[in-house]
Design a protein around this motif. Structure first.
Motif, PDB file in Angstrom:
ATOM      1  N   LYS A  28       0.828  -1.201   0.000  1.00 15.16           N
ATOM      2  CA  LYS A  28       0.000   0.000   0.000  1.00 15.16           C
ATOM      3  C   LYS A  28       0.865   1.255   0.000  1.00 15.16           C
ATOM      4  O   LYS A  28       1.988   1.255   0.491  1.00 15.16           O
ATOM      5  N   GLN A  32      -4.082   4.581   0.248  1.00 17.14           N
ATOM      6  CA  GLN A  32      -4.524   3.205   0.060  1.00 17.14           C
ATOM      7  C   GLN A  32      -4.558   2.499   1.404  1.00 17.14           C
ATOM      8  O   GLN A  32      -3.860   2.891   2.339  1.00 17.14           O
ATOM      9  N   SER A  79      -8.325   1.720  -2.628  1.00 19.36           N
ATOM     10  CA  SER A  79      -7.905   3.093  -2.857  1.00 19.36           C
ATOM     11  C   SER A  79      -8.930   4.005  -2.202  1.00 19.36           C
ATOM     12  O   SER A  79     -10.119   3.946  -2.520  1.00 19.36           O
ATOM     13  N   ARG A  81     -10.891   7.504  -1.084  1.00 23.21           N
ATOM     14  CA  ARG A  81     -11.317   8.714  -1.776  1.00 23.21           C
ATOM     15  C   ARG A  81     -11.078   9.917  -0.870  1.00 23.21           C
ATOM     16  O   ARG A  81     -11.328   9.859   0.329  1.00 23.21           O
ATOM     17  N   GLY A  88     -14.692   3.721  -1.204  1.00 24.95           N
ATOM     18  CA  GLY A  88     -13.379   3.470  -1.779  1.00 24.95           C
ATOM     19  C   GLY A  88     -13.496   2.617  -3.029  1.00 24.95           C
ATOM     20  O   GLY A  88     -14.591   2.228  -3.437  1.00 24.95           O
ATOM     21  N   ILE A  91      -8.683  -2.015  -5.920  1.00 21.48           N
ATOM     22  CA  ILE A  91      -7.763  -1.968  -7.053  1.00 21.48           C
ATOM     23  C   ILE A  91      -6.939  -3.239  -7.204  1.00 21.48           C
ATOM     24  O   ILE A  91      -6.484  -3.541  -8.301  1.00 21.48           O
TER      25      ILE A  91
END
Length: 141
Positions: A28, A32, A79, A81, A88, A91
């Motif tokens: 990460k 993240q 990920s 926001r 979120g 990913i």
């Protein structure tokens, strides 16, 4: 003409299996967080319990949508926001081997259960609990 023994275009797509390809482990970065999927909601969304202590409504990114299948209990990289803290985007989905590697590197907490899907609660499927002290004695009937 030779007979087609494989099937249609779906069989041709399935032939190129990408599971054997070794990829580098993604850690990460800023913005993240690691999380574990609590339940699937449909329409590419799911409820994720992030390891910073918050539950987030996450959306599976379009590149992953029909190629990488995520299930309940999977470890994912979310990920975050900037403008919505409770939402979120997923990913990366980690395989169980990758999740174990992350746990040995100290990235994931020790309390994480990697291969278990019953992470929501320890009750039965319908949520009914039976109490031994309350009720009717069968011998009295």
């Amino acid at each position: 003409m030779p007979k087609n023994k494989l099937g249609g275009n779906k069989a041709k797509r399935a032939k190129a299996d990408a599971t054997k390809v070794k990829k580098e482990l993604e850690f990460k970065e800023d913005g993240q967080e690691y999380g574990q999927i609590l339940r699937m909601l449909g329409n590419g969304r799911c409820e994720v319990s992030c390891f910073d202590g918050t539950k987030r409504l996450c959306h599976i990114r379009g590149k992953m949508r029909k190629k990488v299948w995520v299930n309940q209990g999977d470890i994912v990289l979310v990920s975050l926001r900037d403008f919505q803290d409770e939402k979120g985007d997923i990913i990366v989905r980690y395989t169980p081997d990758e999740a174990r590697n992350l746990k040995t590197y100290g990235e994931l907490p020790d309390t994480v259960k990697i291969n278990e899907t019953d992470i929501v609660d320890e009750l039965s499927e319908d949520g009914v609990e039976f109490d031994e002290s309350a009720g009717v004695n069968i011998n009295d009937i």
